[in-house]
Design an enzyme around this catalytic site. Structure first.
Site, PDB file in Angstrom:
ATOM      1  N   GLU A 144      -9.600  -2.463  13.566  1.00 50.96           N
ATOM      2  CA  GLU A 144      -9.981  -3.306  12.440  1.00 50.96           C
ATOM      3  C   GLU A 144      -8.840  -4.251  12.054  1.00 50.96           C
ATOM      4  OE1 GLU A 144      -9.348  -1.890   8.564  1.00 50.96           O
ATOM      5  OE2 GLU A 144      -9.448  -4.064   8.336  1.00 50.96           O
ATOM      6  N   ARG A 193      -0.464   1.896  13.088  1.00 52.69           N
ATOM      7  CA  ARG A 193      -1.004   0.646  12.549  1.00 52.69           C
ATOM      8  C   ARG A 193      -0.936   0.518  11.029  1.00 52.69           C
ATOM      9  NH1 ARG A 193      -7.469   0.731  12.573  1.00 52.69           N
ATOM     10  NH2 ARG A 193      -7.767   2.695  11.489  1.00 52.69           N
ATOM     11  N   HIS A 194      -0.227   1.420  10.369  1.00 53.14           N
ATOM     12  CA  HIS A 194      -0.096   1.317   8.922  1.00 53.14           C
ATOM     13  C   HIS A 194       1.328   0.936   8.518  1.00 53.14           C
ATOM     14  CE1 HIS A 194      -3.908   3.589   8.893  1.00 53.14           C
ATOM     15  NE2 HIS A 194      -4.087   2.992   7.735  1.00 53.14           N
ATOM     16  N   ARG A 251       0.840  -1.189   0.000  1.00 49.22           N
ATOM     17  CA  ARG A 251       0.000   0.000   0.000  1.00 49.22           C
ATOM     18  C   ARG A 251       0.878   1.243   0.000  1.00 49.22           C
ATOM     19  NH1 ARG A 251      -5.046  -2.137   2.441  1.00 49.22           N
ATOM     20  NH2 ARG A 251      -5.181  -4.065   1.229  1.00 49.22           N
TER      21      ARG A 251
END
Lengths: 528, 528
Positions: free
Chosen positions: A451, A308-309, A300
């Site tokens: 999530e 969290r990325h 990504r």
């Protein structure tokens, strides 16, 4: 002529230079020889009065010179049952402390440590103890020792009931004296360092020196547990009749409009790195594999610098044909998650405890069957808690977290499914809800309020897919191959993708996904 | 003024155009209404005399409208034990043949087929049989039927002892009538087509229409078996105490000099796609994980258009610390391969037979323990067979194949290890042989005469590594992080990387690696 003169001058200058260099080298060689002679003399002197001179030293580099018939006992296997046995151990020097005629070492292998003692006496000379005391931390050594039971538990080691009385010690691989970080500092609980004025290690230092940071008990535990997550995920799915597939990471077209995608030079053309294996999973469903999964990297190109990325993470992906209702697929996925949670709880308790020593957290709670809430209910819960938001608005990260807390309070679970998201906030290939065109047959799954999975029933009808893509303003030419996959009979199906690093992080109650990625990649980090 | 006039004219022109368009649309709508009325009338007429009208039709798209309490039986489970039972089956129409008042369908699900019969009678009307006969091949249907034992085996189906007497038939997903390739053609053995003047399907057509090609029994079998290879690889290693790791695919520096590497745009800088996880596996060894494996994509920007090269393939990678000799690692790897071969032989016999029907080959042979030859012996064998080559020259592909045949003749095995390659033909990080500086502690493994693994003991000493890199003319700056990994104590270790697609191809005796890659990538192919 001038050129030639210059050439000659240059030659002369060069030969002068060469001469000087030769002289310098000769001097250097002489000095070196002198130094070596002195060292050899010293060594001889030492050797002569050292009865233990064959009992220690630095081994030649292990180059597979011989097949030695010598068993090595692992540190974790050093228990009172081995008392009085003479054994060989290979381990690192974790700490070393000389005290008069004795030297105490703590030897470490993976998550396990044992105390080792060298004392001047029958089996060890003064020189040998000195040699051991001077060994650098993190060096790998082979020791021959007798296992001794101890009266008082050694609290500072994992093997608390025994210690080693060392009779031989040989260095297998030396560490440089100066370490870029200290392992004791790297496992100190946050906060504890501040109070006592002791150091902790910040994240960038850890990651810059990952090869040392990964040696800490905490890192060893995290990544062994993560290996377990993958294994449990696959074993559960294989038992359910899923087939593992391998999907390409280099793709010719950016599937979802081209945002956040990395470009690759591909011979004379360009290509992209896959943002998910979804289209390929779906093709496998259209090719009758029925239930498929894959584990692999997902890319990504988002410039998100959050806890969290990551720009590259490991996707645990599932796609499954169903008979009548996509809840069949939700049930398969939640059951898989539950099997993972149970497996971790039952088989990785040592690892969980180890991580908790540095990063404390509440045990992870889950229900059977898994709680499934509808999006509408979630919005109602948030509104009741004072949040102002529209019914078909997407959840913000803070609202997701708040919802996690509300759900935990009300249902006592750290894991739940949120079903029936508004159609407008989901990708074009999401199946609309047959009963309410504003909603969709889509779902997210959450662990501790964050999530970990996004999924949906997919549109399996080429005509509806075309309509939905058009509605989203997507260039039909670019997704032609995708849409064409559904023209020759396609079973209804649903699926989802799970982020491995997030599962590990949230299961263990950690707070940064970089702790659960061995070599994390984010917009600012590409190394090591 | 001119501009305005032009504007007015344009408006007039536009309104004329709009009017015309409206008229046309009205006409179109009228025609459509007429047509629909006619169809409805016909339908009503048909419906009126059709007692079976509720027993067939096209279902609305499955949008998860309901949770139906109806079990579906799989085609593979249709056996004589189910005789006389009334069941529901979901399958594709493989073939369809109408004959008077009857319609014979062959229904297919994955590798399995069953015959189904509709006959005009109590349960089926003329219209219903006609409906079934007109369904397009590859459509997915639900049928309710009674299972009937047959007197004579149905040779053309996998379920030879039963057939279905269909009482209801509903279409779940329709296929377009015109298929880009015919499944019968796609499973026809090579050669057979030529003789009988029947078609086979060439590789590009297959790959261009992979979603259909993957439906053939051969493809289903190949990729189920490949899923098994991965599973057997991992299960064997986990039993041996290995830990699964995940390594990054986007890397900051091309490790081995920068040739054959894909470049990625990474925000404001450039990065590369990893050509192997080797450096990361080694870092894990230096971080005390001891035995690690990973399964993931490997990228090679080689412009090689051969039967065995892909630009992206799946690497099954192993790295392992050893005690004294790298043969400890060779033994672990060969035992893992043997476990894979045995597992395939014992658990995937159906798949092997299925593939053999289209591509015949001899069963794969292997020895226990695995045969290990030295490079010198191999060169001697080749020379004895008339090959002219230097002692320290690398093996060409034809020579590898010839050697495979010679080894098979002499030792009766399709799998062996070639040990102690010349140092000069191996990468800089290969450990030199301690007894002969011209050779190295490195090895390849072969299946049916083709290389499937390349591996070695690695140099674990920073100083020797620096020397070797310098000797190879590698820029030390670029591999600084790699070399630094070995400065803080590194255990001796060895490993290797296996190409998954090659293992599947060679085990099954196939001749092109594109047959064992679901969505292959080569210099000329990036789609689907």
């Amino acid at each position: 002529m001038k050129v030639q003169r210059a050439g000659e001058e240059e030659q002369q200058a060069q030969s002068k230079k060469a001469l000087k260099k030769q002289q310098k080298e000769a001097e250097k060689a002489a000095k070196k020889a002198e130094k070596q002679a002195k060292l050899a003399a010293e060594q001889q002197e030492t050797d002569e009065d050292d009865f233990a001179k064959d009992r220690y030293g630095i081994c030649p580099m292990v180059q597979s010179q011989q097949k030695l018939d010598r068993a090595l006992v692992r540190v974790q296997d050093l228990t009172p049952e081995k008392a009085e046995q003479q054994i060989w151990v290979r381990a690192r020097i974790h700490t070393s402390r000389a005290k008069g005629k004795q030297c105490f070492l703590v030897l470490r292998h993976q998550q396990f440590t044992v105390q080792a003692l060298l004392a001047v006496g029958d089996r060890a000379s003064k020189q040998m103890v000195k040699f051991a005391a001077n060994l650098t931390k993190e060096s790998i050594i082979d020791v021959e020792a007798v296992v001794k039971k101890v009266e008082q538990k050694i609290e500072s080691c994992s093997q608390q009931d025994v210690e080693l009385h060392v009779e031989r010690v040989f260095v297998i691989s030396q560490s440089e004296a100066r370490l870029p970080l200290q392992l004791e500092d790297a496992v100190r609980p946050e906060g504890e360092g501040d109070e006592e004025g002791r150091a902790t290690v910040n994240q960038d230092t850890r990651l810059d020196n990952r090869v040392i940071d990964l040696r800490t008990t905490t890192s060893q535990a995290i990544f062994r547990l993560q290996s377990g997550v993958c294994q449990l995920f696959r074993d559960t799915l294989i038992n359910k009749g899923f087939v593992e597939i391998q999907t390409p990471k280099i793709i010719s077209a950016a599937s979802e409009g081209g945002a956040n995608v990395f470009t690759v030079s591909y011979f004379k053309t360009s290509a992209y790195l896959a943002q998910s294996p979804q289209l390929y999973k779906q093709m496998c469903i259209c090719a009758d594999f029925d239930k498929v999964f894959c584990v692999g990297p997902v890319f990504r190109a988002e410039d998100s610098n959050t806890h969290r990325h990551l720009t590259e993470f490991v996707g645990l992906d599932i796609e499954m044909a169903f008979n009548y209702h996509y809840h069949e697929v939700i049930d398969s996925i939640t059951d898989t998650m539950v099997q993972i949670f149970k497996g971790l709880r039952d088989r990785f308790q040592t690892e969980i405890q180890t991580v908790n020593k540095q990063y404390s957290s509440e045990p992870f709670k889950f229900l059977e069957p898994t709680l499934r809430l509808e999006y509408k209910e979630a919005v109602a819960m948030l509104k009741a808690a004072g949040v102002e938001m529209g019914d078909e608005e997407d959840l913000s990260t803070p609202n997701e977290k708040l919802l996690g807390r509300l759900v935990k309070e009300k249902y006592d679970t750290d894991f739940y499914v949120l079903d029936k998201y508004p159609l407008a906030v989901r990708p074009f290939y999401t199946m609309p809800d047959p009963n309410n065109p504003k909603y969709s047959n889509s779902y997210d799954m959450f662990m501790r309020g964050e999530e970990i999975l996004s999924g949906a029933q997919r549109v399996h009808d080429a005509q509806l897919l075309t309509e939905r893509a058009t509605h989203h303003g997507i260039d039909l030419e670019k997704i032609k191959a995708y849409i064409d996959s559904f023209r020759y009979g396609a079973p209804p199906h649903a699926g989802g993708g799970i982020g491995l690093e997030r599962v590990t992080m949230l299961y263990l109650g950690l707070h940064n996904v970089r702790q659960t990625s061995m070599f994390p990649r984010d917009p600012k980090r590409l190394t090591p």
